[in-house]
Design an enzyme around this catalytic site. Sequence first.
Site, short mmCIF file in Angstrom:
data_model
loop_
_atom_site.label_atom_id
_atom_site.label_comp_id
_atom_site.label_asym_id
_atom_site.label_seq_id
_atom_site.Cartn_x
_atom_site.Cartn_y
_atom_site.Cartn_z
N ARG B 26 9.02 79.14 104.79
CA ARG B 26 9.45 78.12 104.23
C ARG B 26 8.18 77.41 103.82
NH1 ARG B 26 11.77 75.34 109.23
NH2 ARG B 26 13.19 76.73 109.47
N ARG B 30 8.46 70.42 103.74
CA ARG B 30 8.22 68.74 104.21
C ARG B 30 6.56 69.25 104.38
NH1 ARG B 30 11.22 65.66 108.88
NH2 ARG B 30 11.62 68.12 108.80
N ARG B 39 11.58 65.59 96.02
CA ARG B 39 12.59 65.85 96.48
C ARG B 39 13.32 64.29 96.99
NH1 ARG B 39 15.13 69.63 100.93
NH2 ARG B 39 16.55 67.41 100.63
N ASP B 75 19.00 77.64 100.58
CA ASP B 75 19.56 77.90 101.77
C ASP B 75 20.73 78.89 102.59
OD1 ASP B 75 19.38 75.51 104.34
OD2 ASP B 75 21.16 76.72 104.25
N TYR B 150 26.51 80.59 112.97
CA TYR B 150 26.98 78.33 112.71
C TYR B 150 28.52 77.97 112.35
CZ TYR B 150 21.87 78.07 111.60
OH TYR B 150 20.49 77.85 111.61
#
Lengths: 348, 348
Positions: B26, B30, B39, B75, B150
Amino acid sequence: MDTSPPVLIQAMRCEPVGRTPVWFMRQAGRSLPEYRALRGGGSILEAVADPELAAELTLQPVRRYGVDAAILFSDIVVPLVAIGVGIEVQPGRGPVLDQRFSSDDDVGRLRPLEPESDLPAMLDTIRIVLHETDVPLIGFAGAPFTLASYLVEGGPSRTFALTKRLMHAEPEAWHRLLGAIAQISLASLRAQILAGASAVQLFDSWVGALSRAEYEEFALPASRTILEGLADLAAPRIHFGVGTGELLAPMAAAGADVLGVDWRVPLDVAAARAAGSAPGKLALQGNLDPAICLAPTDVVLEATDSVLGAARQLPGHVFNLGHGVLPETDPGVLKAIVEHVHERTEQQ
Amino acid sequence: MDTSPPVLIQAMRCEPVGRTPVWFMRQAGRSLPEYRALRGGGSILEAVADPELAAELTLQPVRRYGVDAAILFSDIVVPLVAIGVGIEVQPGRGPVLDQRFSSDDDVGRLRPLEPESDLPAMLDTIRIVLHETDVPLIGFAGAPFTLASYLVEGGPSRTFALTKRLMHAEPEAWHRLLGAIAQISLASLRAQILAGASAVQLFDSWVGALSRAEYEEFALPASRTILEGLADLAAPRIHFGVGTGELLAPMAAAGADVLGVDWRVPLDVAAARAAGSAPGKLALQGNLDPAICLAPTDVVLEATDSVLGAARQLPGHVFNLGHGVLPETDPGVLKAIVEHVHERTEQQ
């Protein structure tokens, strides 16, 4: 008249037992219809404040399952709330602070706990339970790391980023915070034992987020303060956390009589990792995966046999889940587990 | 002209290296102000669908940190979305399904992936990145267990209760589901490598919720299908999950070249646990605690040295965090880590 101690206590002391004792973390809870009927939708903190209600919720699973222990219906944040920390326990989320601990000054928000005046409902609950059942009662408290993580994060966390930042950036403030929490949990546990709890469990639920080096420096000392501070009392001490496969040796070294293990580490492997670390004999508690309890009963009982098989050579074993009962669990499955463990381990 | 492979690939192949390579899971995210600026507040799935944007997000951390690898900005749910599964990636929560997989029939919702027509933006992103940098690019996919969790839970889970219920109650349906996912992830990874990715990582992020026995029966076979299905290609394969201390041996056995380890298990301990299980040589990747990166720089670099110390005897080591970069991380700290690892491991 049989004056021998209950099988739970014998197993915790690594004494010979007639059968393996069983209880379930969170056995009093939403998986029981009688619990949902009695609790309704109110806050857990309100329920805990009502000794008659809390005692009944403590006793429900004892009647339903035939477990070998009652566990006090309470919450690890209750002593913090009792000394004035603003915490709400949100259903489905967990404890949330009105104002998180963000600086060294916040340690001042933790005054010493005076159990008789701060926790009257908890102690009354214990007295009512003792009057109603001969099954031994387990008291509990939160371990300093886990309670500190709620205070510092302001609620549940996946990463414990703020907690770890504080411990690494301001180690003195961290140790002061954990020392204050340790005294609160110790006072609560001593009072519970003096009121009649036969054993106690120190919940360090989230400490598995730490590396072993972090655990030894930043969590162990305060947990040891609590466990050693109970050594003069007769009640066995259980020490439990989730995801603690790498921490079993230092957790054993902190001074418990019984080490709780989650489902990830087979009990024989756990015993080997903890070997030689505990100051005395060490019993293990666990460790059926609570999620397996949602499977068909034959699968659950096969997994139960695996746990019993891995526990065969232990000096002492208390059968439990590896974490709390999930709300979706069928109570019939838990009852079947209790009967199965008793049958399989009954001494002729 | 130097024709030797990049240091990342050398380390992954357990060949001698001039210095230890570094990248961060990652690293595009952010924690970077230039990422937030570019973004904005849109969905990650929209960003991934724009090859110019996704390529730029992939390249930002390479420029900023001087890392030894780019990791594709994407992703793990992208291939599932591409074949029509209704999934939204909610900021701060993760992937959420419009309709969770609840019965065997739902496996029919997974049609085979045809990468050139289903993932054109992903493959274009790879081509743009390759044109812009000589730093090797790592592609990735989700492992069957993690993706299945998921689909079955309908979103992120702490307990994986529905997932474990399905695997234990309906093992045939479970294996059918994982087999279908394995083919999708395998097709995606093969296409990424053929488009130019130098290495790939199989993310089984949440598989640490399983016991070893569950892993071997219910997760390993489908992961092995993917890893072995890449064996004819030259790109090294990384296999990673969080909280997998008890699973390192079977994860190594599944066929990867590099095993990713989280921060809970020191790398020398991890190597001992995995020893003898991998079909060939095994390099390790990791494992600085991402939360430690929020501490003061001297603490971070001391922890970095601990990781390097534990890695000293490994046949191959790729420095990384033990999980993804936290959004609160100061980019300057990550840059300091890269420089520190390079300096400390530079061969004279």
